[in-house]
Design a protein around this motif. Structure first.
Motif, PDB file in Angstrom:
ATOM      1  N   LEU A  36      21.769  20.668  47.450  1.00 19.95           N
ATOM      2  CA  LEU A  36      20.645  21.086  46.618  1.00 19.95           C
ATOM      3  C   LEU A  36      20.971  22.350  45.834  1.00 19.95           C
ATOM      4  N   GLU A  40      15.986  23.583  43.504  1.00 25.70           N
ATOM      5  CA  GLU A  40      15.517  22.432  44.282  1.00 25.70           C
ATOM      6  C   GLU A  40      15.057  22.862  45.673  1.00 25.70           C
ATOM      7  N   GLN A  44      11.214  22.435  46.914  1.00 22.72           N
ATOM      8  CA  GLN A  44      10.896  21.660  48.124  1.00 22.72           C
ATOM      9  C   GLN A  44      10.140  22.496  49.146  1.00 22.72           C
TER      10      GLN A  44
END
Length: 166
Positions: A36, A40, A44
């Motif tokens: 990631l 990201e 998340q």
């Protein structure tokens, strides 16, 4: 005899100090990997833990608020409140060169101190959050979080899941 005792004591002290420094890395020498990007990861984490409206910092603002040259970072995502009534802040920073880890860590700690000073006489609950920030190092990544303690724990636990040891 005194010289021999001194050298023995010095050797023991240096062994303890060097041993403590080498075990400071949470991965014990194993390579840490993630698939990631920093953005990201933050996206998340924020999708799982509700936070006030946060804005993404650009390079100039990172340099101004963190006293940190963004060129030292390979990747980063830093979010802070849009309005100055909350201390909530989350940052994932990937350091380019391991030799700059201390510089980046010091910059993050300076940022935490700045936030604390800002809220010291303003909002007591937010000041407490700022004093109890989390700074986690994982490989060449840092996670910096200022939030409610329960939310911090969730964000840290989530951050840990993004990495595998190789």
């Amino acid at each position: 005899m005194k010289k021999h005792t001194f050298m023995l004591a010095l050797t023991i002290v240096l062994s303890v100090v060097l041993g403590a420094c080498s075990s400071n890395n949470s991965n014990n020498g194993a390579a840490i990997e993630t698939n990631l990007t920093a953005k990201e990861m933050v996206d998340q984490m924020l999708s799982k833990v509700e936070q006030p409206s946060l804005m993404e910092l650009d390079a100039a603002t990172v340099e101004q608020l963190y006293h940190l040259n963004p060129e030292l970072l390979e990747d980063y995502s830093i979010r802070m409140p849009m309005m100055n009534v909350k201390t909530n802040e989350i940052a994932v920073l990937k350091v380019k060169d391991v030799k700059d880890m201390t510089t980046v860590e010091d910059a993050i700690k300076a940022r935490a101190t700045d936030v604390q000073k800002q809220f010291e006489t303003y909002l007591p609950d937010q000041y407490e959050n700022a004093k109890n920030y989390k700074l986690i190092k994982k490989g060449n990544y840092f996670l910096f979080v200022i939030a409610d303690p329960a939310d911090q724990d969730k964000l840290v636990a989530d951050f840990d899941t993004y990495f595998t040891e190789k």
